[in-house]
Design a protein around this motif. Structure first.
Motif, PDB file in Angstrom:
ATOM      1  N   LEU A  31      -5.276  -8.953  -2.519  1.00 21.31           N
ATOM      2  CA  LEU A  31      -3.918  -9.478  -2.475  1.00 21.31           C
ATOM      3  C   LEU A  31      -3.297  -8.910  -1.210  1.00 21.31           C
ATOM      4  CD1 LEU A  31      -1.378 -10.876  -3.412  1.00 21.31           C
ATOM      5  CD2 LEU A  31      -1.005  -9.012  -5.032  1.00 21.31           C
ATOM      6  N   ILE A  32      -3.088  -9.772  -0.249  1.00 23.09           N
ATOM      7  CA  ILE A  32      -2.590  -9.347   1.057  1.00 23.09           C
ATOM      8  C   ILE A  32      -1.110  -9.662   1.130  1.00 23.09           C
ATOM      9  CG2 ILE A  32      -2.822  -9.626   3.556  1.00 23.09           C
ATOM     10  CD1 ILE A  32      -5.741 -10.531   3.006  1.00 23.09           C
ATOM     11  N   ASP A  33      -0.318  -8.617   1.300  1.00 25.37           N
ATOM     12  CA  ASP A  33       1.132  -8.737   1.385  1.00 25.37           C
ATOM     13  C   ASP A  33       1.521  -8.738   2.858  1.00 25.37           C
ATOM     14  OD1 ASP A  33       3.942  -7.758   1.595  1.00 25.37           O
ATOM     15  OD2 ASP A  33       3.774  -7.654  -0.579  1.00 25.37           O
ATOM     16  N   PRO A  34       2.416  -9.635   3.268  1.00 23.82           N
ATOM     17  CA  PRO A  34       2.775  -9.707   4.686  1.00 23.82           C
ATOM     18  C   PRO A  34       3.406  -8.434   5.243  1.00 23.82           C
ATOM     19  CG  PRO A  34       3.948 -11.390   3.409  1.00 23.82           C
ATOM     20  CD  PRO A  34       3.080 -10.634   2.470  1.00 23.82           C
ATOM     21  N   GLU A  35       3.765  -7.513   4.389  1.00 21.63           N
ATOM     22  CA  GLU A  35       4.372  -6.266   4.866  1.00 21.63           C
ATOM     23  C   GLU A  35       3.325  -5.189   5.127  1.00 21.63           C
ATOM     24  OE1 GLU A  35       7.599  -6.278   5.618  1.00 21.63           O
ATOM     25  OE2 GLU A  35       7.596  -8.350   4.905  1.00 21.63           O
ATOM     26  N   SER A  36       2.088  -5.588   5.463  1.00 17.33           N
ATOM     27  CA  SER A  36       1.001  -4.684   5.834  1.00 17.33           C
ATOM     28  C   SER A  36       0.447  -3.882   4.665  1.00 17.33           C
ATOM     29  CB  SER A  36       1.430  -3.715   6.945  1.00 17.33           C
ATOM     30  OG  SER A  36       1.826  -4.418   8.077  1.00 17.33           O
ATOM     31  N   GLN A  37       0.526  -4.424   3.467  1.00 19.61           N
ATOM     32  CA  GLN A  37      -0.055  -3.760   2.301  1.00 19.61           C
ATOM     33  C   GLN A  37      -1.125  -4.657   1.696  1.00 19.61           C
ATOM     34  OE1 GLN A  37       2.434  -1.722  -0.700  1.00 19.61           O
ATOM     35  NE2 GLN A  37       1.562  -3.185  -2.148  1.00 19.61           N
ATOM     36  N   VAL A  38      -2.206  -4.050   1.232  1.00 18.81           N
ATOM     37  CA  VAL A  38      -3.285  -4.785   0.591  1.00 18.81           C
ATOM     38  C   VAL A  38      -3.569  -4.142  -0.761  1.00 18.81           C
ATOM     39  CG1 VAL A  38      -5.713  -5.466   0.731  1.00 18.81           C
ATOM     40  CG2 VAL A  38      -4.324  -5.404   2.807  1.00 18.81           C
ATOM     41  N   GLU A  39      -3.718  -4.983  -1.781  1.00 22.35           N
ATOM     42  CA  GLU A  39      -4.159  -4.522  -3.087  1.00 22.35           C
ATOM     43  C   GLU A  39      -5.585  -5.010  -3.256  1.00 22.35           C
ATOM     44  OE1 GLU A  39      -1.450  -5.764  -6.176  1.00 22.35           O
ATOM     45  OE2 GLU A  39       0.259  -4.836  -5.163  1.00 22.35           O
ATOM     46  N   ILE A  40      -6.483  -4.089  -3.604  1.00 19.03           N
ATOM     47  CA  ILE A  40      -7.895  -4.417  -3.776  1.00 19.03           C
ATOM     48  C   ILE A  40      -8.210  -4.388  -5.266  1.00 19.03           C
ATOM     49  CG2 ILE A  40     -10.269  -3.800  -3.171  1.00 19.03           C
ATOM     50  CD1 ILE A  40      -9.028  -2.347  -0.691  1.00 19.03           C
ATOM     51  N   TYR A  41      -8.742  -5.507  -5.759  1.00 14.37           N
ATOM     52  CA  TYR A  41      -9.047  -5.677  -7.175  1.00 14.37           C
ATOM     53  C   TYR A  41     -10.559  -5.678  -7.378  1.00 14.37           C
ATOM     54  CZ  TYR A  41      -4.185  -7.021  -7.903  1.00 14.37           C
ATOM     55  OH  TYR A  41      -2.812  -7.016  -7.976  1.00 14.37           O
ATOM     56  N   ARG A  42     -11.010  -4.833  -8.335  1.00 16.26           N
ATOM     57  CA  ARG A  42     -12.415  -4.773  -8.729  1.00 16.26           C
ATOM     58  C   ARG A  42     -12.463  -4.669 -10.248  1.00 16.26           C
ATOM     59  NH1 ARG A  42     -11.577  -0.700  -4.920  1.00 16.26           N
ATOM     60  NH2 ARG A  42     -12.409  -1.129  -2.854  1.00 16.26           N
ATOM     61  N   PRO A  43     -13.509  -5.222 -10.885  1.00 14.14           N
ATOM     62  CA  PRO A  43     -13.595  -5.147 -12.351  1.00 14.14           C
ATOM     63  C   PRO A  43     -13.612  -3.708 -12.855  1.00 14.14           C
ATOM     64  CG  PRO A  43     -15.277  -6.628 -11.472  1.00 14.14           C
ATOM     65  CD  PRO A  43     -14.649  -5.931 -10.308  1.00 14.14           C
ATOM     66  N   ASN A  44     -12.912  -3.486 -13.941  1.00 12.02           N
ATOM     67  CA  ASN A  44     -12.899  -2.191 -14.634  1.00 12.02           C
ATOM     68  C   ASN A  44     -12.465  -1.022 -13.758  1.00 12.02           C
ATOM     69  OD1 ASN A  44     -13.978  -3.518 -16.981  1.00 12.02           O
ATOM     70  ND2 ASN A  44     -15.957  -3.476 -15.939  1.00 12.02           N
ATOM     71  N   GLN A  45     -11.638  -1.298 -12.768  1.00 13.47           N
ATOM     72  CA  GLN A  45     -11.114  -0.243 -11.902  1.00 13.47           C
ATOM     73  C   GLN A  45      -9.621  -0.434 -11.715  1.00 13.47           C
ATOM     74  OE1 GLN A  45     -13.172   0.534  -8.201  1.00 13.47           O
ATOM     75  NE2 GLN A  45     -15.119  -0.154  -9.040  1.00 13.47           N
ATOM     76  N   THR A  46      -8.947   0.643 -11.442  1.00  8.55           N
ATOM     77  CA  THR A  46      -7.529   0.576 -11.118  1.00  8.55           C
ATOM     78  C   THR A  46      -7.365  -0.132  -9.776  1.00  8.55           C
ATOM     79  OG1 THR A  46      -7.199   2.681 -12.241  1.00  8.55           O
ATOM     80  CG2 THR A  46      -5.450   1.983 -10.749  1.00  8.55           C
ATOM     81  N   VAL A  47      -6.319  -0.915  -9.665  1.00  7.82           N
ATOM     82  CA  VAL A  47      -6.046  -1.606  -8.403  1.00  7.82           C
ATOM     83  C   VAL A  47      -5.813  -0.561  -7.319  1.00  7.82           C
ATOM     84  CG1 VAL A  47      -4.453  -3.160  -7.199  1.00  7.82           C
ATOM     85  CG2 VAL A  47      -5.069  -3.603  -9.586  1.00  7.82           C
ATOM     86  N   GLU A  48      -6.501  -0.738  -6.201  1.00  3.80           N
ATOM     87  CA  GLU A  48      -6.371   0.176  -5.079  1.00  3.80           C
ATOM     88  C   GLU A  48      -5.369  -0.412  -4.087  1.00  3.80           C
ATOM     89  OE1 GLU A  48      -9.250   2.290  -1.714  1.00  3.80           O
ATOM     90  OE2 GLU A  48     -10.131   0.964  -3.224  1.00  3.80           O
ATOM     91  N   VAL A  49      -4.344   0.365  -3.750  1.00  7.12           N
ATOM     92  CA  VAL A  49      -3.308  -0.092  -2.819  1.00  7.12           C
ATOM     93  C   VAL A  49      -3.490   0.652  -1.497  1.00  7.12           C
ATOM     94  CG1 VAL A  49      -0.830  -0.292  -2.397  1.00  7.12           C
ATOM     95  CG2 VAL A  49      -1.728  -0.521  -4.730  1.00  7.12           C
ATOM     96  N   LYS A  50      -3.599  -0.131  -0.419  1.00  6.63           N
ATOM     97  CA  LYS A  50      -3.782   0.434   0.917  1.00  6.63           C
ATOM     98  C   LYS A  50      -2.670  -0.059   1.824  1.00  6.63           C
ATOM     99  CE  LYS A  50      -8.042   2.218   0.524  1.00  6.63           C
ATOM    100  NZ  LYS A  50      -8.480   3.497   0.990  1.00  6.63           N
ATOM    101  N   ASN A  51      -2.168   0.827   2.659  1.00  2.00           N
ATOM    102  CA  ASN A  51      -1.120   0.479   3.613  1.00  2.00           C
ATOM    103  C   ASN A  51      -1.632   0.627   5.037  1.00  2.00           C
ATOM    104  OD1 ASN A  51       1.284   0.015   1.901  1.00  2.00           O
ATOM    105  ND2 ASN A  51       0.797   2.090   1.224  1.00  2.00           N
ATOM    106  N   ALA A  52      -1.133  -0.221   5.911  1.00  2.00           N
ATOM    107  CA  ALA A  52      -1.391  -0.144   7.354  1.00  2.00           C
ATOM    108  C   ALA A  52      -2.875  -0.060   7.692  1.00  2.00           C
ATOM    109  CB  ALA A  52      -0.628   1.041   7.946  1.00  2.00           C
ATOM    110  N   LEU A  53      -3.682  -0.883   7.053  1.00  2.00           N
ATOM    111  CA  LEU A  53      -5.113  -0.949   7.362  1.00  2.00           C
ATOM    112  C   LEU A  53      -5.351  -1.786   8.607  1.00  2.00           C
ATOM    113  CD1 LEU A  53      -6.689  -1.757   3.874  1.00  2.00           C
ATOM    114  CD2 LEU A  53      -6.820   0.401   5.092  1.00  2.00           C
ATOM    115  N   ASN A  54      -6.404  -1.473   9.338  1.00  3.72           N
ATOM    116  CA  ASN A  54      -6.822  -2.303  10.466  1.00  3.72           C
ATOM    117  C   ASN A  54      -7.851  -3.338  10.040  1.00  3.72           C
ATOM    118  OD1 ASN A  54      -5.182  -1.064  12.373  1.00  3.72           O
ATOM    119  ND2 ASN A  54      -6.674   0.568  12.706  1.00  3.72           N
ATOM    120  N   SER A  55      -8.635  -2.983   8.993  1.00  2.00           N
ATOM    121  CA  SER A  55      -9.676  -3.899   8.535  1.00  2.00           C
ATOM    122  C   SER A  55      -9.950  -3.678   7.055  1.00  2.00           C
ATOM    123  CB  SER A  55     -10.957  -3.712   9.351  1.00  2.00           C
ATOM    124  OG  SER A  55     -11.502  -2.431   9.111  1.00  2.00           O
ATOM    125  N   LEU A  56     -10.613  -4.657   6.456  1.00  2.00           N
ATOM    126  CA  LEU A  56     -11.006  -4.606   5.049  1.00  2.00           C
ATOM    127  C   LEU A  56     -12.490  -4.921   4.960  1.00  2.00           C
ATOM    128  CD1 LEU A  56      -8.394  -6.553   2.895  1.00  2.00           C
ATOM    129  CD2 LEU A  56      -9.315  -4.295   2.415  1.00  2.00           C
TER     130      LEU A  56
END
Length: 191
Positions: A148-173
């Motif tokens: 889930l890519i938010d235009p404010e430079s935040q990304v939420e990474i979703y994986r089965p059976n895991q807590t959503v990982e939130v990353k800020n100001a990433l250069n790459s995924l």
């Protein structure tokens, strides 16, 4: 403004056939159907969101063309999830073997399959909680990686059976082991 959701249960049952008729009769609009049978009318993306979506799609397309491990889709493709919802992620990808297991008729309609990978680019007209719920729905129906890519430079990474990982100001995924070798250049998305 957010997407418009219509509850048609009291008027009609929104079967696959009726949903398809509505889509064909209103080709200028984008629709989704929730698992509970509500009709969601999607608003057009803003111009900058469209630019970002194009960049996102282009990067996955190029990787997929070089590796030929599966099939990529843009936001115009709809999929019938196991829970009965018909969803159209902004970007999705299915492993070749899974896609090949579908027959031609299934591929021509809203394929009865949940993509292995999905991405949603949250636009200004999206309600973040709605898109987060959609991301969880993809996981609950078989997706194994979601962004889930938010235009404010935040990304939420979703994986089965895991807590959503939130990353800020990433250069790459990283596409991890789902999209081996794929690196999304976020600098081009945020530009």
């Amino acid at each position: 403004m957010t997407a418009l959701t219509l509850n048609l249960h009291s008027a009609i049952e929104l079967t696959d056939e009726r949903f398809e008729q509505i889509c064909q009769s209103n080709r200028d609009l984008r629709f989704e159907r929730t698992a509970t049978g509500e009709l969601v009318i999607m608003l057009p993306a803003g111009s900058d969101t469209g630019r970002q979506n194009c960049e996102l799609n282009g990067q996955l397309w190029l990787w997929n063309r070089q590796n030929r491990l599966g099939v990529g889709f843009d936001s115009s493709a709809g999929f019938t999830l196991p829970n009965g919802a018909i969803r159209s992620p902004d970007l999705s990808w299915i492993k070749q073997e899974r896609w090949d297991s579908l027959n031609t008729a299934q591929k021509r309609k809203f394929a009865p399959i949940c993509p292995n990978f999905v991405a949603e680019l949250c636009s200004q007209c999206d309600r973040l909680t709605d898109v987060q719920s959609k991301m969880q729905e993809y996981l609950d129906n078989g997706a194994i990686l979601g962004w889930l890519i938010d235009p404010e430079s935040q990304v939420e990474i979703y994986r089965p059976n895991q807590t959503v990982e939130v990353k800020n100001a990433l250069n790459s995924l990283s596409g991890e082991d789902v999209l081996p070798g794929f690196e999304l250049d976020l600098q081009e998305i945020w530009a």
